[in-house]
Write an enzyme that holds these catalytic residues in place. Sequence first.
Site, PDB file in Angstrom:
ATOM      1  CB  CYS A 137       3.456   7.160   3.413  1.00  0.00           C
ATOM      2  SG  CYS A 137       4.172   5.989   4.581  1.00  0.00           S
ATOM      3  CB  CYS A 143       0.339   7.190  10.956  1.00  0.00           C
ATOM      4  SG  CYS A 143       1.988   6.657  11.412  1.00  0.00           S
ATOM      5  CB  CYS A 193       7.684  -2.980  15.615  1.00  0.00           C
ATOM      6  SG  CYS A 193       9.327  -2.480  15.026  1.00  0.00           S
ATOM      7  CD  GLU A 247      -3.060  -0.815   2.253  1.00  0.00           C
ATOM      8  OE1 GLU A 247      -4.017  -1.581   2.280  1.00  0.00           O
ATOM      9  OE2 GLU A 247      -2.887   0.095   3.095  1.00  0.00           O
ATOM     10  CB  CYS A 292       4.159  -2.441  13.481  1.00  0.00           C
ATOM     11  SG  CYS A 292       4.169  -2.367  11.684  1.00  0.00           S
ATOM     12  CB  CYS A 295       8.055  -5.433   8.132  1.00  0.00           C
ATOM     13  SG  CYS A 295       9.472  -4.671   8.973  1.00  0.00           S
TER      14      CYS A 295
END
Length: 414
Positions: free
Chosen positions: A139, A380, A150, A122, A153, A146
């Site tokens: 962004c 975010c 984290c 995205e 996240c 990933c």
Amino acid sequence: MNTAQSISTLAQDATLQGEAVPKTVQTNSSKANLLGMTRAELEAFFEQMGEKKFRAGQVMKWIHQFGVTDFADMTNISGKLREKLVNIAEVQAPEVVHRHYSKDGTRKWVFRVGEGEGSLVETVLIPADDKTGARKTLCISSQVGCALDCSFCSTGKQGFQRDLTPAEIIGQLWVANQSYMEDVPVGDRTRTVTNVVMMGMGEPLLNFDPVVASMSLMLDDFAYGMSKRRVTLSTSGVVPMIDKLAQTIDVALAISLHAPNDPLRNELVPINKKYPLEQLIAACQRYIAKDGNESSRKHITVEYVMLDGVNDKAEHAQQLLKLLKDLPSKINLIPFNPFPHAPYGRSSRNRIMAFQKTLSDAGFVCTIRQTRGDDIDAACGQLVGQVADRTRRAEKWKQKVASQHNEILRTQSD
């Protein structure tokens, strides 16, 4: 960054929402894709064809500034060269499977970058007005998923699939820029996106060469011509690659900090166990000290997501002041955006304001990020790599959360 809503669902719902999906059809062509080539690479490409190097600049302008993908429309290039290019090259952006434009001006795209449900990323564009005029910040993602996991996240909970290529990275900017130019005659088109942040899915410094190649295109006057201080790379703290970045390209640097001490950061950002805060802060200081830092390296942007009762207390603010006292910094406080099964909540507005006041009173520039794009899951912390979880990390994580919840209920009943 990550989304609470499934990308595959978004893609399926696109037609129901009346969203037109741009015709950027991915092919399995063996032709050279010129979209992701830097100027040096394009110059070498044309020299190998027996052409002059200046052709690279001409083609770059057609592709990146005017959004032209058909060589036949590149009118300042000879017909003979255009025929050659048709046979051996193409300009191919990643396939757009969904787009949605928010009522507040935020725009989001879902791109397919491979086979299978999970090969999706995205990109989000956030408009704003500042002292320089209308700002459009994009962004951009650098990986499918990933690997850093984290704890706050949701992208990390999907696991890591693969790195993006330069064409897939710069293609996100190409699509976003052209989204404002679709009805504008080619000769009148301009470079619309003003700022880029490498803060989307993935850890940019773990996909170093493609990310640097893409950022060099962003800075190149024959492509997007952005200022060095308007291109920002955000990292969770891969210390050796921060030093390598300083030697390779001059862009702004942001650190996903999120905790002011090692024990807490070990929990929130596990890479801290390998590169603890002392090493990370020292790397940031070296980055700023690098020669040629007049525009983009005057300070480090510190990103700090506000988690209720976890990292938002008064003592955390004091620890943060001590940690950053010798590092020129701008601090960006980010209200947490919850996602399904998230073990955290968002700090209250009053708690965030008090945290900001402590930092501002000590002389730091400290802002609170405004949440945008909620109606299209573009806030975010809500970009998610979905959904083919090859590592089964998301399932294991959900089981862990459920187990912890059951243990709390059992303890309370005792």
